[in-house]
Design a protein around this motif. Structure first.
Motif, PDB file in Angstrom:
ATOM      1  N   LEU A   1      -1.524  41.633  -5.483  1.00 48.43           N
ATOM      2  CA  LEU A   1      -1.592  43.081  -5.722  1.00 48.43           C
ATOM      3  C   LEU A   1      -2.870  43.667  -5.127  1.00 48.43           C
ATOM      4  O   LEU A   1      -2.860  44.747  -4.527  1.00 48.43           O
ATOM      5  CB  LEU A   1      -1.521  43.381  -7.220  1.00 48.43           C
ATOM      6  N   THR A   2      -3.983  42.929  -5.280  1.00 44.23           N
ATOM      7  CA  THR A   2      -5.246  43.400  -4.717  1.00 44.23           C
ATOM      8  C   THR A   2      -5.158  43.491  -3.195  1.00 44.23           C
ATOM      9  O   THR A   2      -5.575  44.494  -2.584  1.00 44.23           O
ATOM     10  CB  THR A   2      -6.391  42.458  -5.109  1.00 44.23           C
ATOM     11  N   ARG A   3      -4.606  42.448  -2.571  1.00 46.34           N
ATOM     12  CA  ARG A   3      -4.511  42.464  -1.105  1.00 46.34           C
ATOM     13  C   ARG A   3      -3.542  43.545  -0.635  1.00 46.34           C
ATOM     14  O   ARG A   3      -3.776  44.180   0.421  1.00 46.34           O
ATOM     15  CB  ARG A   3      -4.060  41.088  -0.582  1.00 46.34           C
ATOM     16  N   ALA A   4      -2.453  43.756  -1.372  1.00 44.77           N
ATOM     17  CA  ALA A   4      -1.499  44.810  -1.003  1.00 44.77           C
ATOM     18  C   ALA A   4      -2.176  46.182  -1.031  1.00 44.77           C
ATOM     19  O   ALA A   4      -1.965  47.018  -0.133  1.00 44.77           O
ATOM     20  CB  ALA A   4      -0.302  44.783  -1.934  1.00 44.77           C
ATOM     21  N   LYS A   5      -3.001  46.428  -2.053  1.00 40.07           N
ATOM     22  CA  LYS A   5      -3.716  47.702  -2.129  1.00 40.07           C
ATOM     23  C   LYS A   5      -4.662  47.861  -0.947  1.00 40.07           C
ATOM     24  O   LYS A   5      -4.775  48.945  -0.360  1.00 40.07           O
ATOM     25  CB  LYS A   5      -4.492  47.779  -3.439  1.00 40.07           C
ATOM     26  N   GLU A   6      -5.366  46.771  -0.597  1.00 41.93           N
ATOM     27  CA  GLU A   6      -6.296  46.824   0.529  1.00 41.93           C
ATOM     28  C   GLU A   6      -5.565  47.116   1.833  1.00 41.93           C
ATOM     29  O   GLU A   6      -5.998  47.950   2.636  1.00 41.93           O
ATOM     30  CB  GLU A   6      -7.043  45.503   0.633  1.00 41.93           C
ATOM     31  N   LEU A   7      -4.442  46.432   2.043  1.00 42.44           N
ATOM     32  CA  LEU A   7      -3.673  46.656   3.271  1.00 42.44           C
ATOM     33  C   LEU A   7      -3.099  48.069   3.314  1.00 42.44           C
ATOM     34  O   LEU A   7      -3.013  48.679   4.391  1.00 42.44           O
ATOM     35  CB  LEU A   7      -2.544  45.625   3.387  1.00 42.44           C
TER      36      LEU A   7
ATOM     37  N   GLU B   1       4.416  49.823  -9.506  1.00 40.91           N
ATOM     38  CA  GLU B   1       3.663  50.113 -10.733  1.00 40.91           C
ATOM     39  C   GLU B   1       2.165  50.129 -10.487  1.00 40.91           C
ATOM     40  O   GLU B   1       1.420  50.827 -11.181  1.00 40.91           O
ATOM     41  CB  GLU B   1       4.019  49.079 -11.805  1.00 40.91           C
ATOM     42  N   ALA B   2       1.722  49.344  -9.485  1.00 38.89           N
ATOM     43  CA  ALA B   2       0.292  49.300  -9.156  1.00 38.89           C
ATOM     44  C   ALA B   2      -0.117  50.422  -8.200  1.00 38.89           C
ATOM     45  O   ALA B   2      -1.279  50.500  -7.794  1.00 38.89           O
ATOM     46  CB  ALA B   2      -0.056  47.947  -8.539  1.00 38.89           C
ATOM     47  N   GLY B   3       0.829  51.270  -7.834  1.00 43.19           N
ATOM     48  CA  GLY B   3       0.522  52.392  -6.955  1.00 43.19           C
ATOM     49  C   GLY B   3       0.453  52.041  -5.484  1.00 43.19           C
ATOM     50  O   GLY B   3      -0.127  52.785  -4.691  1.00 43.19           O
ATOM     51  N   VAL B   4       1.047  50.906  -5.104  1.00 47.33           N
ATOM     52  CA  VAL B   4       1.056  50.493  -3.706  1.00 47.33           C
ATOM     53  C   VAL B   4       2.251  51.133  -3.006  1.00 47.33           C
ATOM     54  O   VAL B   4       3.405  50.961  -3.443  1.00 47.33           O
ATOM     55  CB  VAL B   4       1.142  48.957  -3.582  1.00 47.33           C
ATOM     56  N   ASP B   5       2.002  51.866  -1.944  1.00 49.07           N
ATOM     57  CA  ASP B   5       3.079  52.504  -1.177  1.00 49.07           C
ATOM     58  C   ASP B   5       3.582  51.510  -0.132  1.00 49.07           C
ATOM     59  O   ASP B   5       3.057  51.430   0.980  1.00 49.07           O
ATOM     60  CB  ASP B   5       2.575  53.774  -0.495  1.00 49.07           C
ATOM     61  N   ALA B   6       4.575  50.718  -0.505  1.00 48.89           N
ATOM     62  CA  ALA B   6       5.071  49.662   0.380  1.00 48.89           C
ATOM     63  C   ALA B   6       6.585  49.582   0.294  1.00 48.89           C
ATOM     64  O   ALA B   6       7.191  49.935  -0.724  1.00 48.89           O
ATOM     65  CB  ALA B   6       4.461  48.313  -0.003  1.00 48.89           C
ATOM     66  N   GLU B   7       7.178  49.098   1.368  1.00 45.85           N
ATOM     67  CA  GLU B   7       8.598  48.757   1.387  1.00 45.85           C
ATOM     68  C   GLU B   7       8.708  47.291   0.978  1.00 45.85           C
ATOM     69  O   GLU B   7       8.141  46.408   1.624  1.00 45.85           O
ATOM     70  CB  GLU B   7       9.180  48.970   2.776  1.00 45.85           C
ATOM     71  N   VAL B   8       9.404  47.029  -0.125  1.00 49.94           N
ATOM     72  CA  VAL B   8       9.541  45.671  -0.644  1.00 49.94           C
ATOM     73  C   VAL B   8      10.881  45.117  -0.188  1.00 49.94           C
ATOM     74  O   VAL B   8      11.937  45.659  -0.535  1.00 49.94           O
ATOM     75  CB  VAL B   8       9.433  45.659  -2.188  1.00 49.94           C
ATOM     76  N   LEU B   9      10.858  44.030   0.602  1.00 45.56           N
ATOM     77  CA  LEU B   9      12.057  43.535   1.264  1.00 45.56           C
ATOM     78  C   LEU B   9      12.170  42.027   1.182  1.00 45.56           C
ATOM     79  O   LEU B   9      11.164  41.321   1.092  1.00 45.56           O
ATOM     80  CB  LEU B   9      12.046  43.923   2.754  1.00 45.56           C
TER      81      LEU B   9
END
Length: 418
Positions: free
Chosen positions: A58-64, A88-96
């Motif tokens: 989650l931390t790395r996803a936020k950084e990226l 839920e962590a507020g990361v704007d990502a496409e989860v695939l």
């Protein structure tokens, strides 16, 4: 063409999946970069073995998310098991799922081959680019600038290349191109069905052929001839990838997609008529700038009506220099909501297909190593089948095996040897 940055965490299986993602991206003309700051898209292949790992992911996803000017794609074990955690962590990502990543990054654009692209063998899979370029001028696609109009080598030349792949050990030939359906258009006659017929009748050996992306407009004019060739030859997987992109003719017009919804339906109905069982693959772009709520509903309705078994869903993103980039678009939340709703429908449709296979026996061509002692192959309709325990049973890549389907994981079947 996108610049991508990929990071992989976890086990050997994850690293293998990342290699396959990269292979598909490079085959499509995309280029790796060292840092996320340089990338049009960043890919995070995650692990979820322990709670500390999850926090790190989650931390790395936020950084990226912060470091990458473009999009972020999250895949791997945590994406599959706990995909909601990123939202839920507020990361704007496409989860695939990992095998959906290349199609998402392609953003509805054609795969791009360099002028000197030649056939290659990857294990027992031979990749055969039959032409370069396309006849389309889609308003959102930057690939056109790199490829130009269709440039089709002769049937004889492609037949020679296909024969060389089989003689070199290929058991599956994957025919690729920006738009395989318009192969031969520059010579005055679409010839995809001619090439397929000659590959099946003039090349000795036990192999299968999968046809890559063919836009509905190109297929429409030869749909009878093409479906007839599929019905005649067992070497051809009963599989067609025809990206419709929208269920609204208004949006298709704004996209400059050339085909209509009705022409797409004509293609589907023709293949239904000729083939008892086949796989329809298609693509949808959600959140195109001119897509209204009504247009989006028509797209949902088309998905429900035609029930394709492989579906690539892409949130519209602007590519520099394209006409669509100048259009006033939707906010990210609207695109995210539409993508999420359509993905839920997709998983329901695809899950029903694989559920219907449980208990059936299928002949499967094994083409990939799986995790642990498993291997992966495809049945006659190019549905994906994972078979645990077969490596220790002596099965090798390129073998045809008879399996009984015992279950599924929504996007692929699970089987045991008969």
């Amino acid at each position: 063409m996108a610049r991508y940055h990929i990071e992989t965490y976890g086990c050997t299986s994850n690293r293998g999946e990342s290699r396959q993602i990269e292979r598909s991206l490079r085959d499509g003309g995309h280029h790796p970069v060292e840092s996320p700051e340089e990338a049009d898209v960043a890919i995070l292949n995650t692990c979820t073995v322990v709670e500390k790992t999850e926090r790190n992911m989650l931390t790395r996803a936020k950084e990226l998310d912060e470091e990458t000017p473009g999009d972020l794609v999250v895949t791997g074990c945590m994406a599959i098991a706990q995909g909601e955690a990123f939202d839920e962590a507020g990361v704007d990502a496409e989860v695939l799922h990992w095998d959906e990543v290349p199609e998402h990054i392609r953003n509805g654009e054609c795969p791009t081959h360099t002028p000197d692209t030649e056939p290659v063998i990857d294990g027992v899979v031979g990749i055969l680019p039959i032409a370069r370029g396309c006849m389309s001028d889609c308003s959102y696609c930057i690939t056109k600038e790199a490829t130009g109009k269709i440039d089709s080598p002769s049937v004889e030349e492609n037949l020679r290349k296909a024969r060389a792949l089989v003689h070199a050990g290929a058991r599956e030939i994957r025919i690729t191109g920006q738009d395989t359906g318009v192969y031969g258009w520059d010579e005055g006659e679409r010839k995809l069905h001619v090439l397929l017929d000659r590959i099946c009748t003039e090349i000795d050996g036990d192999f299968r052929v999968r046809v890559g992306m063919a836009n509905p407009k190109g297929v429409h004019g030869i749909r009878e001839e093409l479906a007839s060739v599929f019905a005649e030859h067992d070497q051809l997987y009963n599989f067609l990838h025809a990206p419709v992109q929208s269920g609204s003719n208004d949006v298709l017009g704004d996209m400059r997609r050339q085909h209509t919804v009705e022409e797409y339906l004509d293609v589907v109905e023709t293949f239904d008529e000729y083939l008892d069982e086949w796989t329809l693959a298609t693509d949808f772009i959600v959140g195109f700038p001119t897509e209204t709520d009504a247009d989006y509903q028509q797209t949902l309705d088309l998905l429900e009506q035609t029930r394709p078994e492989k579906i690539n869903i892409t949130r519209f993103s602007k590519r520099p220099g394209t006409d669509a980039a100048a259009m006033k678009g939707h906010g990210g939340q609207i695109k995210k909501n539409r993508s999420s709703e359509m993905t839920d429908l997709k998983m329901s449709v695809v899950g029903e297909v694989y559920e219907s296979m449980v208990g059936a026996e299928r002949e499967v061509l094994v083409v990939e190593d799986g995790t642990d002692d498993s291997m992966v192959g495809y049945d006659q309709t190019h549905r994906k089948v994972a078979i645990p325990g077969v490596q220790s049973a002596g099965v090798e890549l390129g073998d045809f095996v008879t399996c009984r389907i015992t279950g599924h994981n929504t996007v692929y079947a699970l089987a045991e040897l008969v």
